[in-house]
Scaffold this motif. Sequence first.
Motif, short mmCIF file in Angstrom:
data_model
loop_
_atom_site.label_atom_id
_atom_site.label_comp_id
_atom_site.label_asym_id
_atom_site.label_seq_id
_atom_site.Cartn_x
_atom_site.Cartn_y
_atom_site.Cartn_z
N THR A 106 0.44 -0.80 0.14
CA THR A 106 0.06 0.38 0.21
C THR A 106 0.66 1.46 -0.30
N VAL A 112 2.59 1.56 -3.83
CA VAL A 112 1.29 2.25 -4.20
C VAL A 112 1.44 3.51 -4.39
N PHE A 150 2.36 6.77 -6.83
CA PHE A 150 1.04 7.40 -8.03
C PHE A 150 1.01 8.55 -7.05
N THR A 174 1.13 11.55 -9.40
CA THR A 174 0.13 13.02 -9.87
C THR A 174 1.28 13.98 -9.79
N LEU A 178 -1.95 7.04 -16.09
CA LEU A 178 -2.72 6.32 -15.07
C LEU A 178 -2.78 4.78 -15.31
N LEU A 179 -3.55 4.28 -16.46
CA LEU A 179 -3.99 3.08 -16.82
C LEU A 179 -2.20 2.40 -16.89
N ASN A 227 -0.11 2.51 -15.48
CA ASN A 227 0.21 2.39 -14.16
C ASN A 227 -0.04 1.37 -13.53
N VAL A 228 -1.28 1.81 -13.57
CA VAL A 228 -2.53 0.94 -13.12
C VAL A 228 -2.20 -0.59 -13.29
N PHE A 229 -2.03 -0.81 -14.37
CA PHE A 229 -2.05 -2.09 -15.22
C PHE A 229 -0.58 -2.97 -14.25
N TYR A 230 0.99 -1.81 -14.62
CA TYR A 230 1.57 -2.68 -14.10
C TYR A 230 2.03 -3.43 -12.44
N PHE A 231 1.91 -1.85 -11.72
CA PHE A 231 1.49 -2.01 -10.35
C PHE A 231 0.28 -3.17 -9.83
N GLY A 232 -0.53 -2.85 -10.65
CA GLY A 232 -2.02 -4.68 -10.03
C GLY A 232 -1.73 -5.18 -11.13
#
Length: 459
Positions: free
Chosen positions: A145, A148, A152, A156, A193-194, A196-201
């Motif tokens: 957590t 992440v 982010f 941002t 953002l997408l 990085n979301v897919f990368y970290f997720g």
Amino acid sequence: MATRHPAPGGPWRTRLAAWFGVDETWERVPDDPARARRTDAVLAAAFLVAGSLGVELLRSIDALGSSAGSYVWPHVAVAAGTLPLAWRRQRPLLVAVWLSAHFFVVGITLPSVAVSMPMQVVYFLGIFTGVAWARDRRAMLAVVTGIVLLMFGWLTWQLAVGSGVEEALGHAGTPLTRQGLFSPATAYVVYTLLVNVFYFGGAIIGGQAAWRAALHRDRLAAQAHTIEEQAAELQRRAVVEERLRIARELHDVVAHHVSVIGIQAAAARRTLRRDADVAEASLRSMEASSREAVTQMRALLGTLRSADEDAEPVPRAPEPRLADIGGLVEQTRGSGLDARCHVVEDAPGALDAVPGPLGLSLYRTVQEALSNVRRHSTARTAQVFVRVDRRPEPGFAHGYAEVEVLDDGRPRTGTSGTGLGLLGIRERLATHGGVGEIGPRVTGGYRVRVRMPLSEETP
């Protein structure tokens, strides 16, 4: 055992905590730690070579920007990011924190190195390993957590305050014009953002899926081991029970025939001087009893030997059944005890339909009871009742098979036995779920009464 408490904040947090296994006490460790360390060391060396090669390729195409003139620092950054992989399964959370900090620092100072393909795989592998191999799941969730939020938050800040959007969207100093559904600035921010979301997720979900798969395999292995232990224990118990059964059989066979031989020997001694023919008949009966005893003992001992895998199977003689009790009583009459057998069947053939193991237990019960009458009682007569009734009654849903032995004697002094015979009767009762009544009668004499339930399959 650890006590589990539901996570505060609602059902979704409870489900999330359960999925991450924050309350699991199981710890994932490599099956072969030494081999795992060697593998991780080789992996770290391979990424060091790939990362260094990537740095040289970037330098060759002048893609390092302001650090293009520096030869040392890009390689130092690659070494600092790849070598910790050698400890990724020994210290998974520490390696994940180190690589995240490495990405943060190198992304500011040497962005071309941080975004190179080998280093992006290293960062992904660091987060993946931290989730997949962390032993403390609560600490893992806190670390992930934090990583992440840090990444982010930094992203941002870069998009909102820095000049990243303007620089990315500029082309020779000229802003890009809108060509799609979104404005260039919006499309760039959403796309970044997408990614990085897919990368970290992907790293987090993939690592957790690997952890849960390992947990499932470990539980299956534990269950298989438990089943194997239970099977071995059941096999051991079966061997013990079979040997106990054989011990009871040996006791009953030996006790019966020895008592018969003893009575016949005494009768032969008394009649030898008066009547040679009667004495000869008694000796023949003794010979037949001894041969039968030896035959049955050989069969039982052969069963014991057949438990050895290397031993050749020994053919077993047919075991007595319930219908053979009549012959047993006749043999007893020949030994001097006036015994009578009475058979009560609810239908013709019911006696023969009683299953073999049940019939054998009842046969041995009568055999032991008659032997006790001859050895320990002054009785001259005995009555044996064999009853088979397949009508249901309380405690016997499918009927019962019963034997009862009554005598009219009194205990003979100085002939107390070991009690093994009565113990064998009670063990047989427990095996078949029957009931029994063993003891002196109010009107005189002794009673042995055993009733065992018939199964539903009994015809």
